[in-house]
Design an enzyme around this catalytic site. Structure first.
Site, PDB file in Angstrom:
ATOM      1  N   LYS A   9      10.571  67.433  12.621  1.00 49.56           N
ATOM      2  CA  LYS A   9      11.488  66.878  11.616  1.00 49.56           C
ATOM      3  C   LYS A   9      10.943  65.579  11.044  1.00 49.56           C
ATOM      4  O   LYS A   9      10.896  65.385   9.830  1.00 49.56           O
ATOM      5  CB  LYS A   9      12.837  66.601  12.275  1.00 49.56           C
ATOM      6  CG  LYS A   9      13.764  65.676  11.505  1.00 49.56           C
ATOM      7  CD  LYS A   9      15.109  65.483  12.164  1.00 49.56           C
ATOM      8  CE  LYS A   9      15.148  64.382  13.160  1.00 49.56           C
ATOM      9  NZ  LYS A   9      15.285  63.024  12.597  1.00 49.56           N
ATOM     10  N   ASN A  10      10.472  64.694  11.937  1.00 46.48           N
ATOM     11  CA  ASN A  10      10.091  63.349  11.495  1.00 46.48           C
ATOM     12  C   ASN A  10       8.728  63.308  10.834  1.00 46.48           C
ATOM     13  O   ASN A  10       8.297  62.257  10.363  1.00 46.48           O
ATOM     14  CB  ASN A  10      10.165  62.366  12.665  1.00 46.48           C
ATOM     15  CG  ASN A  10      11.611  62.147  13.085  1.00 46.48           C
ATOM     16  OD1 ASN A  10      12.539  62.566  12.388  1.00 46.48           O
ATOM     17  ND2 ASN A  10      11.803  61.542  14.239  1.00 46.48           N
ATOM     18  N   ASP A  54      13.035  58.199  21.261  1.00 50.76           N
ATOM     19  CA  ASP A  54      13.761  59.443  20.978  1.00 50.76           C
ATOM     20  C   ASP A  54      13.875  60.357  22.190  1.00 50.76           C
ATOM     21  O   ASP A  54      14.542  61.392  22.120  1.00 50.76           O
ATOM     22  CB  ASP A  54      13.087  60.218  19.835  1.00 50.76           C
ATOM     23  CG  ASP A  54      13.258  59.505  18.517  1.00 50.76           C
ATOM     24  OD1 ASP A  54      12.618  59.916  17.539  1.00 50.76           O
ATOM     25  OD2 ASP A  54      14.019  58.520  18.464  1.00 50.76           O
ATOM     26  N   ARG A  96      21.327  68.161  13.433  1.00 45.53           N
ATOM     27  CA  ARG A  96      20.496  67.397  12.495  1.00 45.53           C
ATOM     28  C   ARG A  96      19.042  67.383  12.943  1.00 45.53           C
ATOM     29  O   ARG A  96      18.125  67.277  12.130  1.00 45.53           O
ATOM     30  CB  ARG A  96      20.998  65.943  12.411  1.00 45.53           C
ATOM     31  CG  ARG A  96      22.274  65.754  11.626  1.00 45.53           C
ATOM     32  CD  ARG A  96      22.530  64.279  11.432  1.00 45.53           C
ATOM     33  NE  ARG A  96      21.317  63.614  10.961  1.00 45.53           N
ATOM     34  CZ  ARG A  96      21.038  62.328  11.188  1.00 45.53           C
ATOM     35  NH1 ARG A  96      21.899  61.588  11.887  1.00 45.53           N
ATOM     36  NH2 ARG A  96      19.940  61.771  10.728  1.00 45.53           N
ATOM     37  N   CYS A 126      23.847  53.276  12.059  1.00 43.26           N
ATOM     38  CA  CYS A 126      24.240  54.580  12.599  1.00 43.26           C
ATOM     39  C   CYS A 126      24.560  54.337  14.076  1.00 43.26           C
ATOM     40  O   CYS A 126      24.624  53.219  14.549  1.00 43.26           O
ATOM     41  CB  CYS A 126      23.126  55.592  12.409  1.00 43.26           C
ATOM     42  SG  CYS A 126      21.709  55.212  13.402  1.00 43.26           S
ATOM     43  N   VAL A 152      13.444  49.549  21.404  1.00 43.18           N
ATOM     44  CA  VAL A 152      13.253  49.841  19.974  1.00 43.18           C
ATOM     45  C   VAL A 152      14.548  49.710  19.188  1.00 43.18           C
ATOM     46  O   VAL A 152      14.588  49.112  18.115  1.00 43.18           O
ATOM     47  CB  VAL A 152      12.635  51.244  19.791  1.00 43.18           C
ATOM     48  CG1 VAL A 152      12.506  51.599  18.317  1.00 43.18           C
ATOM     49  CG2 VAL A 152      11.271  51.319  20.488  1.00 43.18           C
ATOM     50  N   ARG A 180      19.795  49.145  12.135  1.00 43.81           N
ATOM     51  CA  ARG A 180      18.715  49.838  11.401  1.00 43.81           C
ATOM     52  C   ARG A 180      18.534  49.296   9.986  1.00 43.81           C
ATOM     53  O   ARG A 180      18.731  49.987   8.992  1.00 43.81           O
ATOM     54  CB  ARG A 180      18.958  51.338  11.411  1.00 43.81           C
ATOM     55  CG  ARG A 180      19.009  51.864  12.842  1.00 43.81           C
ATOM     56  CD  ARG A 180      19.068  53.326  12.936  1.00 43.81           C
ATOM     57  NE  ARG A 180      17.770  53.922  12.607  1.00 43.81           N
ATOM     58  CZ  ARG A 180      17.581  55.250  12.615  1.00 43.81           C
ATOM     59  NH1 ARG A 180      18.564  56.046  12.874  1.00 43.81           N
ATOM     60  NH2 ARG A 180      16.398  55.753  12.304  1.00 43.81           N
ATOM     61  N   PRO A 181      18.204  48.029   9.851  1.00 43.19           N
ATOM     62  CA  PRO A 181      17.956  47.446   8.522  1.00 43.19           C
ATOM     63  C   PRO A 181      16.719  48.049   7.880  1.00 43.19           C
ATOM     64  O   PRO A 181      15.945  48.757   8.543  1.00 43.19           O
ATOM     65  CB  PRO A 181      17.735  45.974   8.847  1.00 43.19           C
ATOM     66  CG  PRO A 181      17.265  45.945  10.250  1.00 43.19           C
ATOM     67  CD  PRO A 181      17.954  47.087  10.941  1.00 43.19           C
ATOM     68  N   VAL A 182      16.535  47.784   6.595  1.00 42.50           N
ATOM     69  CA  VAL A 182      15.340  48.270   5.889  1.00 42.50           C
ATOM     70  C   VAL A 182      14.584  47.101   5.259  1.00 42.50           C
ATOM     71  O   VAL A 182      13.821  47.270   4.302  1.00 42.50           O
ATOM     72  CB  VAL A 182      15.705  49.320   4.819  1.00 42.50           C
ATOM     73  CG1 VAL A 182      16.152  50.625   5.459  1.00 42.50           C
ATOM     74  CG2 VAL A 182      16.761  48.778   3.852  1.00 42.50           C
ATOM     75  N   ASP A 183      14.774  45.901   5.827  1.00 41.92           N
ATOM     76  CA  ASP A 183      14.162  44.694   5.240  1.00 41.92           C
ATOM     77  C   ASP A 183      12.640  44.794   5.144  1.00 41.92           C
ATOM     78  O   ASP A 183      12.044  44.326   4.169  1.00 41.92           O
ATOM     79  CB  ASP A 183      14.564  43.458   6.049  1.00 41.92           C
ATOM     80  CG  ASP A 183      14.218  43.605   7.535  1.00 41.92           C
ATOM     81  OD1 ASP A 183      14.571  44.648   8.115  1.00 41.92           O
ATOM     82  OD2 ASP A 183      13.562  42.710   8.090  1.00 41.92           O
ATOM     83  N   LEU A 184      12.004  45.440   6.112  1.00 42.02           N
ATOM     84  CA  LEU A 184      10.524  45.529   6.085  1.00 42.02           C
ATOM     85  C   LEU A 184      10.061  46.457   4.955  1.00 42.02           C
ATOM     86  O   LEU A 184       9.035  46.215   4.314  1.00 42.02           O
ATOM     87  CB  LEU A 184       9.994  45.997   7.429  1.00 42.02           C
ATOM     88  CG  LEU A 184      10.346  45.088   8.623  1.00 42.02           C
ATOM     89  CD1 LEU A 184       9.821  45.679   9.928  1.00 42.02           C
ATOM     90  CD2 LEU A 184       9.804  43.672   8.421  1.00 42.02           C
ATOM     91  N   ARG A 217      19.370  58.630   7.038  1.00 40.05           N
ATOM     92  CA  ARG A 217      18.712  57.373   6.696  1.00 40.05           C
ATOM     93  C   ARG A 217      17.334  57.581   6.096  1.00 40.05           C
ATOM     94  O   ARG A 217      16.871  56.789   5.293  1.00 40.05           O
ATOM     95  CB  ARG A 217      18.557  56.519   7.954  1.00 40.05           C
ATOM     96  CG  ARG A 217      19.771  56.142   8.661  1.00 40.05           C
ATOM     97  CD  ARG A 217      19.382  55.427   9.917  1.00 40.05           C
ATOM     98  NE  ARG A 217      18.145  54.702   9.720  1.00 40.05           N
ATOM     99  CZ  ARG A 217      18.040  53.591   9.022  1.00 40.05           C
ATOM    100  NH1 ARG A 217      19.098  53.121   8.439  1.00 40.05           N
ATOM    101  NH2 ARG A 217      16.887  52.984   8.881  1.00 40.05           N
TER     102      ARG A 217
END
Ligand code: EPZ
Length: 417
Positions: free
Chosen positions: A22-23, A304, A396, A116, A326, A121-125, A92
């Site tokens: 999936k990933n 995971d 999912r 979630c 993580v 789970r920010p997306v600043d990077l 996400r």
């Protein structure tokens, strides 16, 4: 809303084929946005997250056909640059269209993913890297408004932590930016290597993947390519632990053992017998010994598989210590395991798991993909019947999990409520 009903206590036996990852499939789907023409992805798992990404791309104007176990993705005529909240909140990884849209159209409007069940789970990077490449980014009313009218330019980007998604987003944008981009502190995960390999097939110039310093020399344009998705290392790990926790004998077919190095090492430490031959792994489950695990970015122990290993540790002959470094809150499964009789104490980012002779089946609830999988594993080993509610979380990330487990002898059935 569906649930799984599991009658525990059956040692799993047999062979199972692992689905595509999936990933790895998700960023490769986003990469198709970078070129006109039709790309072909093979061995794509049939999962809810894949369906969501397909809807995101179709909403942008892509034409996608599913054929057998693959997808044909044609992004020739993109007519939109928005990934809407109703889709992004479901998955996400939709944020991965941000880099490609900026590179291709010079404009993107992507809903902020929001947190979630496993953390903020920010997306600043992601955003910081794209701004360094010349994008103008504002966050307004829960949406990321991004502009790059004059295109993107390469730069030296230093990631504060080896974010998989940020590495992917920046690499996608950099592949057609003007000049050279170097990503320092990049993720070394196999999914990064796979994305770079696919981009190279499309004509990108990328080197250094698999290390923490990736160099991308932007090219004027990319062309369509076809690619086969690698086996899912997290599904593989989950099914190995299923063999371990039930004291069974399970063989995984068509997998890449070198993606599971530390996982195999930890299972061996817990007393499991593991044999690796070509692209197969055989595990013989024994009564587990306690273990110490600390999740880290690849090649460290994968976050995971932390919930699934916690389930196994519940039945160990002694006390295990599992530390999650993580994500800040990947412990929703703990309360549910405690309902099954597990002796677990949380201390910040660490859980102390005191092994018990058995777990007892009861009604439990999944709240994220891997936490749900951990409850399935606990149910397979528990005495009596376990009902797992809200299994849409599990769907999912796992393709027909109950079918794979049933073929190994598990007494599990899906009930649609
Ligand atoms: C990917 O998520 C995976 N998802 C996750 O799998 C996996 O757990 C994670 O990598 C870590 O391996 C996909 O590939 C679709 P990160 P991603 O960016 O990219 C923080 C599953 O179950 N961070 O490596 O979102 C973040 O909060 C899923 O299949 C920032 O602070 O993970 C987290 O604490 C769950 N700022 C840490 O970094 C950012 O801009 C690692 O996140 C980005 C991330």
């Amino acid at each position: 809303m569906g649930k799984f009903i599991i009658e525990g206590g059956v040692p799993l036996k047999g062979k199972v084929r692992i689905s595509g990852a999936k990933n790895s499939a998700l960023p490769l789907m986003a990469a198709c946005l970078l070129t006109e023409g039709r790309c072909q992805l093979k061995n794509v798992p049939q999962l809810v997250d894949i369906i969501t990404m397909k809807k995101v791309l179709e909403g942008l104007g892509s034409v996608i056909e599913r054929e057998n176990e693959g997808l044909k993705i044609d992004c020739t005529s993109l007519s939109n640059y928005e990934a809407p909240y109703e889709l992004v909140r479901m998955m996400r990884a939709s944020i991965l269209v941000l880099g490609p849209l900026l590179a291709r159209l010079g404009r993107a409007r992507v809903s902020l993913p929001g947190g979630c069940a496993i953390g903020r789970r920010p997306v600043d990077l992601h955003l910081k890297g794209l701004v360094q490449m010349g994008a103008k980014i504002e966050v307004r009313e829960g949406y990321i408004e991004a502009y790059a009218k004059r295109g993107l330019k390469g730069d030296n980007i230093y990631l504060d932590l080896p974010s998989v998604g940020a590495t992917e987003n920046i690499m996608l944008a950099a592949s057609v930016a003007r000049g050279v981009t170097v990503i320092e502190g990049a993720s070394r995960a196999p999914e990064i290597i796979e994305l770079a390999t696919f981009l190279r097939k499309m004509g990108a110039k990328i080197e250094g993947v698999g290390t923490d310093s990736i160099r991308v020399e932007g090219v004027r344009e990319l062309h369509p390519a076809s690619y086969s998705i690698i086996p899912d290392r997290i599904e593989a790990g989950t099914l190995l632990i299923a063999g371990a926790i039930t004291g069974g004998e399970v063989v995984l077919k068509e997998i890449l053992p070198h993606h599971l190095g530390i996982v195999l090492a930890k299972l061996r430490e817990m007393g499991m017998e593991i044999e690796v031959k070509d692209n197969q792994i055989r595990i013989l489950g024994n009564h587990p010994r306690p273990v110490k695990i600390k999740t880290l970015p690849y090649p460290g122990f994968p976050t995971d598989l932390q919930p699934q290993m916690t389930s196994l540790a519940c039945l160990a002959q002694g006390t295990s210590i599992i530390t999650e470094t993580v994500f800040e809150d990947r412990f929703a499964h703990i309360a549910e395991l405690q309902r099954m009789g597990a002796q677990i104490e949380r201390k910040g980012q660490m859980v102390i798991v005191k092994g018990v002779p058995f777990l007892e089946g009861t009604i439990v609830k999944a709240s994220d993909i891997r936490g749900g999988a951990a409850l399935v594993l606990a149910g397979l080993a528990a005495r009596g019947v376990t009902q797992i509610c809200d299994i849409h979380h599990i769907d999912r990330g796992y393709e027909r999990l109950e079918e794979k487990l049933s073929r190994l002898g598990a007494r599990i059935k899906r009930v649609e409520e």
